[in-house]
Design a protein around this motif. Structure first.
Motif, PDB file in Angstrom:
ATOM      1  N   LYS A 166      -8.145  10.111  13.616  1.00 16.66           N
ATOM      2  CA  LYS A 166      -9.308  10.138  13.202  1.00 16.66           C
ATOM      3  C   LYS A 166      -9.800  11.251  11.958  1.00 16.66           C
ATOM      4  O   LYS A 166     -10.490  10.954  11.025  1.00 16.66           O
ATOM      5  N   ASN A 197     -11.256  10.240   8.432  1.00 14.81           N
ATOM      6  CA  ASN A 197     -12.305  11.070   7.924  1.00 14.81           C
ATOM      7  C   ASN A 197     -11.889  11.811   6.603  1.00 14.81           C
ATOM      8  O   ASN A 197     -12.965  11.788   5.863  1.00 14.81           O
ATOM      9  N   ARG A 218       0.728  -1.297   0.009  1.00 17.40           N
ATOM     10  CA  ARG A 218       0.005  -0.036  -0.035  1.00 17.40           C
ATOM     11  C   ARG A 218       0.906   1.311  -0.069  1.00 17.40           C
ATOM     12  O   ARG A 218       0.487   2.122  -0.461  1.00 17.40           O
ATOM     13  N   VAL A 234      -8.044   3.636  -3.433  1.00 17.29           N
ATOM     14  CA  VAL A 234      -7.207   3.961  -2.172  1.00 17.29           C
ATOM     15  C   VAL A 234      -5.787   4.215  -2.488  1.00 17.29           C
ATOM     16  O   VAL A 234      -5.026   5.069  -2.045  1.00 17.29           O
ATOM     17  N   LEU A 276      -6.083   4.155   6.187  1.00 18.57           N
ATOM     18  CA  LEU A 276      -7.049   3.500   5.633  1.00 18.57           C
ATOM     19  C   LEU A 276      -6.705   1.936   5.736  1.00 18.57           C
ATOM     20  O   LEU A 276      -7.352   0.958   6.301  1.00 18.57           O
ATOM     21  N   THR A 277      -5.481   1.696   5.407  1.00 15.04           N
ATOM     22  CA  THR A 277      -5.067   0.157   5.566  1.00 15.04           C
ATOM     23  C   THR A 277      -4.783  -0.355   6.711  1.00 15.04           C
ATOM     24  O   THR A 277      -5.018  -1.339   7.189  1.00 15.04           O
ATOM     25  N   LEU A 305     -12.819   9.335  -0.856  1.00 14.20           N
ATOM     26  CA  LEU A 305     -13.251   8.338  -1.306  1.00 14.20           C
ATOM     27  C   LEU A 305     -14.730   8.391  -1.820  1.00 14.20           C
ATOM     28  O   LEU A 305     -15.185   7.995  -3.061  1.00 14.20           O
ATOM     29  N   TRP A 326     -11.374  -0.272  -3.791  1.00 10.82           N
ATOM     30  CA  TRP A 326     -10.007  -0.290  -3.374  1.00 10.82           C
ATOM     31  C   TRP A 326      -8.727   0.277  -4.249  1.00 10.82           C
ATOM     32  O   TRP A 326      -7.666   0.642  -3.589  1.00 10.82           O
ATOM     33  N   ARG A 360     -12.056   9.029   4.147  1.00 10.82           N
ATOM     34  CA  ARG A 360     -13.338   8.615   3.681  1.00 10.82           C
ATOM     35  C   ARG A 360     -14.017   9.612   2.854  1.00 10.82           C
ATOM     36  O   ARG A 360     -14.804   9.174   1.820  1.00 10.82           O
ATOM     37  N   PHE A 407      -6.387   0.797   9.431  1.00 10.99           N
ATOM     38  CA  PHE A 407      -8.005   0.697  10.139  1.00 10.99           C
ATOM     39  C   PHE A 407      -8.540  -0.558   9.575  1.00 10.99           C
ATOM     40  O   PHE A 407      -9.271  -1.467  10.184  1.00 10.99           O
ATOM     41  N   TYR A 408      -8.921  -0.553   8.287  1.00  6.00           N
ATOM     42  CA  TYR A 408      -9.884  -1.448   7.451  1.00  6.00           C
ATOM     43  C   TYR A 408      -8.990  -2.811   7.285  1.00  6.00           C
ATOM     44  O   TYR A 408      -9.682  -3.830   7.564  1.00  6.00           O
ATOM     45  N   GLN A 409      -7.842  -2.828   6.623  1.00  4.74           N
ATOM     46  CA  GLN A 409      -7.458  -4.025   5.972  1.00  4.74           C
ATOM     47  C   GLN A 409      -6.532  -4.772   7.396  1.00  4.74           C
ATOM     48  O   GLN A 409      -6.796  -5.781   7.550  1.00  4.74           O
ATOM     49  N   GLN A 410      -5.898  -4.099   7.956  1.00  2.04           N
ATOM     50  CA  GLN A 410      -4.968  -4.646   9.318  1.00  2.04           C
ATOM     51  C   GLN A 410      -5.953  -4.779  10.353  1.00  2.04           C
ATOM     52  O   GLN A 410      -5.385  -5.370  11.500  1.00  2.04           O
TER      53      GLN A 410
END
Lengths: 189, 194
Positions: free
Chosen positions: B174, B178, B46, B138, B149-150, B184, B135, B181, B152-155
């Motif tokens: 945070k 935000n 990433r 990103v 992002l990676t 995206l 994805w 997000r 928080f969401y992927q890892q």
């Protein structure tokens, strides 16, 4: 009434938190009831949230683990001082110490252990300690001390150590034969 | 079975493996690497955007991990600690590669570089899996957004763990998330997926 600009800044966290109804988001919920523009943003953010929650990890190459382990092996030269694993050399060392004590504290030396004197440094009062030259007592002291040393070493090895696996034993055998070969060559010269 | 004093308090599923690896158990070390290598590889990919570079860096990260393993005392979860090593290594590598890899987008203009609906035939766009496109989007975000992002969401790291890994205040983490997000969502709207 709260304007869209204020609300838009709160929307990503509102969606990420699961769109709760109560607490700090009460004003957001109230605004969304009457604003289709902000509601459309919430839908987009919800799509992002759901899409990212399903974001999978891409697998690395199947042989990556082996390559990593090989790289670690290249980084791990055997320290010269570490002839044997410690859970082997510690008990061995204690046994050697016990053996040394047995050799150097044999009853043949007991005659020299007659009287030992210390001078107490502050009061300068001579202090004398009488040692018995009784061979039986010296022998008992020697047995007790060397047993204690052996016991400490073996206990430490049992508590903290583990049985060496086959790979380690091979390593030990290899090193011992190597040392023996060198000693043999030295003796031959 | 050996007890790990910090395993219960941090609820770390890898605690037992870590403890065995710390004692020199090679099988445990291999298992620990297998369990976590995809996380490191994905994080590296990433940030670096290149599969070969990512694998090389993953290898380097685990060598560093192995060197530092005797000093790991379980003050955080093992994966948090590993992510700290990996993130630092990735960012350092990225800095050294920045001149060679011409993939870094100007943070101020990154939104303009996102694909638009005119980039290809409408049928192709529709045929693509929407999630995959998300994805892919990103990848086009600035590095600091890709990173959070990676993580928080992927890892699956928590806000607090990300703050610890990146040595950033919780509020900054945070805020980055935000903004990412929002970015995206804006790009989804731009390409007409939603």
């Amino acid at each position: 009434m709260t304007n869209c600009q204020d609300i838009q800044g709160l929307l990503p966290q509102y969606v990420a938190d699961g769109q709760p109804a109560a607490g700090e988001y009460a004003a957001v919920r109230a605004h969304l009831n009457s604003c289709t523009n902000c509601l459309a943003t919430v839908e987009l953010l919800q799509y992002v949230e759901t899409g990212l929650s399903d974001w999978p990890l891409q697998p690395a190459s199947p042989d990556l683990t082996n390559r990593i382990l090989a790289a670690i092996d290249r980084e791990a030269p055997i320290e010269p001082w570490r002839l044997l694993p410690w859970n082997i050399w510690l008990p061995a060392l204690t046994l050697l110490v016990a053996l040394a004590l047995a050799i150097f504290l044999t009853p043949s030396m007991q005659g020299e252990l007659g009287t030992v004197s210390w001078i107490e440094p502050v009061k300068a009062v001579p202090l004398q300690v009488q040692f018995s030259a009784d061979p039986a007592l010296l022998l008992a002291l020697w047995i007790g001390f060397s047993t204690a040393v052996c016991g400490i070493g073996i206990t430490l090895a049992l508590v903290h150590g583990r049985l060496p696996d086959e790979e380690e034993l091979d390593h030990v055998r290899h090193r011992l034969s190597d040392k023996a070969h060198r000693l043999w060559r030295l003796a031959g010269q | 079975m050996a007890t790990v004093p910090w395993a219960d308090t941090l609820n770390d599923p890898l605690a037992e493996l870590v403890e065995q690896a710390q004692r020199g158990d090679r099988v445990a070390l291999a298992e620990l690497i297998r369990e976590t290598q995809d996380r490191v590889y994905n994080l590296a990919y990433r940030i670096l955007g290149n599969a070969q570079e990512a694998e090389d860096l993953t290898q380097e990260v685990f060598v560093r991990m192995w060197r530092a393993l005797p000093r790991f005392r379980g003050d955080s979860k093992f994966t948090t600690w590993l992510h700290t090593i990996a993130t630092n290594a990735c960012l350092n590598r990225k800095r050294s590669l920045r001149r060679q890899l011409d993939t870094q987008l100007d943070a101020a203009n990154w939104l303009d570089a996102l694909p638009s609906a005119e980039d290809g035939p409408a049928e192709d766009l529709l045929a693509r899996d929407e999630r995959t496109r998300l994805w892919e989007m990103v990848e086009r975000l600035p590095e600091k957004y890709r990173l959070v992002l990676t993580l928080f969401y992927q890892q699956q790291l928590t806000y607090q763990e990300i703050a610890q890994v990146l040595t950033l205040p919780l509020g900054t983490v945070k805020a980055h998330l935000n903004r990412a997000r929002n970015a995206l969502a804006a790009s989804l709207e731009k390409v007409g997926i939603r």
